[in-house]
Motif scaffolding. Structure first.
Motif, PDB file in Angstrom:
ATOM      1  N   ALA A 219       0.829  -1.206   0.000  1.00  0.00           N
ATOM      2  CA  ALA A 219       0.000   0.000   0.000  1.00  0.00           C
ATOM      3  C   ALA A 219       0.864   1.258   0.000  1.00  0.00           C
ATOM      4  O   ALA A 219       0.573   2.224  -0.706  1.00  0.00           O
ATOM      5  CB  ALA A 219      -0.922  -0.004   1.215  1.00  0.00           C
ATOM      6  N   VAL A 220       1.951   1.236   0.784  1.00  0.00           N
ATOM      7  CA  VAL A 220       2.866   2.375   0.792  1.00  0.00           C
ATOM      8  C   VAL A 220       3.506   2.546  -0.584  1.00  0.00           C
ATOM      9  O   VAL A 220       3.562   3.646  -1.136  1.00  0.00           O
ATOM     10  CB  VAL A 220       3.940   2.197   1.884  1.00  0.00           C
ATOM     11  N   ARG A 221       3.997   1.443  -1.146  1.00  0.00           N
ATOM     12  CA  ARG A 221       4.622   1.506  -2.477  1.00  0.00           C
ATOM     13  C   ARG A 221       3.627   2.003  -3.523  1.00  0.00           C
ATOM     14  O   ARG A 221       3.952   2.870  -4.352  1.00  0.00           O
ATOM     15  CB  ARG A 221       5.148   0.123  -2.864  1.00  0.00           C
ATOM     16  N   ASN A 222       2.405   1.492  -3.493  1.00  0.00           N
ATOM     17  CA  ASN A 222       1.396   1.919  -4.466  1.00  0.00           C
ATOM     18  C   ASN A 222       1.051   3.398  -4.315  1.00  0.00           C
ATOM     19  O   ASN A 222       0.769   4.083  -5.306  1.00  0.00           O
ATOM     20  CB  ASN A 222       0.123   1.093  -4.289  1.00  0.00           C
ATOM     21  N   THR A 223       1.054   3.881  -3.086  1.00  0.00           N
ATOM     22  CA  THR A 223       0.740   5.292  -2.860  1.00  0.00           C
ATOM     23  C   THR A 223       1.782   6.188  -3.512  1.00  0.00           C
ATOM     24  O   THR A 223       1.452   7.232  -4.091  1.00  0.00           O
ATOM     25  CB  THR A 223       0.640   5.574  -1.347  1.00  0.00           C
ATOM     26  N   VAL A 224       3.020   5.766  -3.460  1.00  0.00           N
ATOM     27  CA  VAL A 224       4.095   6.511  -4.122  1.00  0.00           C
ATOM     28  C   VAL A 224       3.972   6.395  -5.636  1.00  0.00           C
ATOM     29  O   VAL A 224       3.995   7.402  -6.362  1.00  0.00           O
ATOM     30  CB  VAL A 224       5.469   6.011  -3.650  1.00  0.00           C
TER      31      VAL A 224
ATOM     32  N   VAL B 186       2.793  10.405  -4.596  1.00  0.00           N
ATOM     33  CA  VAL B 186       2.997  10.979  -3.265  1.00  0.00           C
ATOM     34  C   VAL B 186       4.432  10.736  -2.812  1.00  0.00           C
ATOM     35  O   VAL B 186       4.972   9.648  -3.021  1.00  0.00           O
ATOM     36  CB  VAL B 186       1.999  10.333  -2.271  1.00  0.00           C
ATOM     37  N   PRO B 187       5.088  11.694  -2.178  1.00  0.00           N
ATOM     38  CA  PRO B 187       6.428  11.441  -1.628  1.00  0.00           C
ATOM     39  C   PRO B 187       6.397  10.297  -0.621  1.00  0.00           C
ATOM     40  O   PRO B 187       5.407  10.106   0.099  1.00  0.00           O
ATOM     41  CB  PRO B 187       6.793  12.766  -0.944  1.00  0.00           C
TER      42      PRO B 187
END
Length: 386
Positions: free
Chosen positions: A316-321, A326-327
């Motif tokens: 989820a963090v990787r996809n958000t970037v 997103v930074p």
């Protein structure tokens, strides 16, 4: 005395707000003491040095996790299942979870609420219980079983507001009952989130005034945003004190809609809405008698209705970037600092700061490979980087 003091050194430490380079997190037991240059640590303190280029950040917090490690909370809403779900998600950097019971028989809700404090004693990664239903709208059930959807009784409210050591989060449709219910829950310390709802803009604003602070998987299973019918989405994004969950898997919500939401006043949180296959070995399971199958990254029933996700928090963090542009530091905040604040743990979790609990994640920032996690200062089994 140096007993129980230790440090973790990393090329980059993100404390939840700022970046520190070539420093170490200095800890005692399960609490953080400071972020220091290695040369300034007390003599003799053991230091764990992470691989070159690794980041160290606050551990991820998932407020909506239905299952993991082939365990579904609805099948067994007891302390052991909650602890097992937390353990399954830890390998993905998640150090705190709210095991989530979706709409089911009242008896299961009772069992889960009675078990959650014991679950936290078994696994410190269990932060509380999320009840996603049964007080939702039959017009927006998603995968929830309509047979169990109902309005809360006086006995339900007594049960939900009983004192507990852990957090309680309730997803409901505020338009389904009269004024005062949200206020009573909120006054008792229960986190209240709108979800699976057909609330109008005005009804949502009224619930916000009563103490509603969350929006469960924004856009999904709620009245859509319309030109003359703004609904809960517009109300959410106007509310600077509200938090909204995002399932960033490319399936639940189009990235363009999530990018739009990020421009609002509310606080974004990453959630997985994870089901048993996450951290498990099977690609299918039963939910209220329905076969749920994982195929091409989607979990659906036979009719094609989405049934949670196969997402983990590192992804989820990787996809958000990658999907939302997103930074990385913002994506990490969405995965830790923001959910900690939403759940009432903003002075204990979600930051690397003195007196905060040592819930940490070490990872490769290039692809979000998780090296190791710490919960209450206790390390997981490390993953050797390639």
């Amino acid at each position: 005395m140096l007993r129980n003091r230790y440090a973790i050194a990393a090329s980059v430490i993100f404390d939840g707000a700022e970046i520190h380079r070539d420093r170490a997190v200095f800890m005692r037991g399960g609490r953080i003491l400071d972020i220091l240059h290695v040369g300034n640590l007390p003599h003799g303190v053991p230091v764990r040095t992470l691989p070159e280029g690794a980041w160290l950040a606050p551990g991820f917090i998932d407020a909506q996790v239905n299952g993991g490690g082939d365990v579904l909370l609805n099948d067994d809403p007891g302390a052991g299942a909650m602890a097992a779900i937390a353990a399954a998600h830890r390998k993905f950097g998640t150090t705190g979870v709210m095991p989530t019971l979706i709409t089911d028989a009242r008896e299961k809700m009772v069992v889960a609420l009675e078990a959650v404090d014991r679950a936290a004693a078994l696994n410190a990664g269990v932060l509380g219980l999320h009840l996603e239903g049964p007080f939702i709208s039959p017009e927006k059930p998603g995968i929830h079983c309509r047979d169990y959807i109902r309005e809360p009784t006086a006995e339900d409210l007594d049960l939900l507001t009983a004192p507990r050591e852990t957090a309680t989060l309730v997803t409901l449709a505020p338009e389904r009952f009269g004024a005062g219910v949200v206020e009573r829950l909120a006054d008792a310390g229960v986190r209240v989130s709108l979800g699976h709802s057909m609330a109008t803009y005005e009804e949502t604003k009224a619930a916000l005034d009563e103490g509603l602070t969350g929006f469960t998987h924004l856009f999904n299973a709620m009245r859509p945003l319309g030109a003359r019918d703004p609904g809960p989405v517009a109300a959410a994004l106007e509310a600077p004190n509200a938090f909204f969950g995002m399932i960033v898997d490319g399936e639940h919500v189009a990235p363009a809609m999530l990018r739009l939401a990020l421009r609002g006043a509310a606080h974004p949180m990453l959630v997985t809405d994870a089901m048993p296959p996450v951290g498990g070995e099977t690609a299918s399971f039963l939910l209220n008698g329905q076969d749920i199958v994982l195929k091409d990254g989607r979990l659906t029933n036979a009719a094609g209705t989405l049934a949670g996700s196969a997402l983990d928090m590192a992804s989820a963090v990787r996809n958000t970037v990658e999907m939302l542009g997103v930074p990385l530091t913002d994506a990490l905040r969405f995965a830790s600092t923001e959910p900690a604040a939403f759940l009432g743990f903003g002075d204990l979790l979600g930051r690397i700061s003195p007196d905060f609990r040592a819930d940490l994640v070490a990872f490769d920032p290039r692809d979000m490979t998780i090296y190791e996690t710490w919960v209450d200062g206790r390390p997981s089994e490390p993953t050797n980087p390639a």
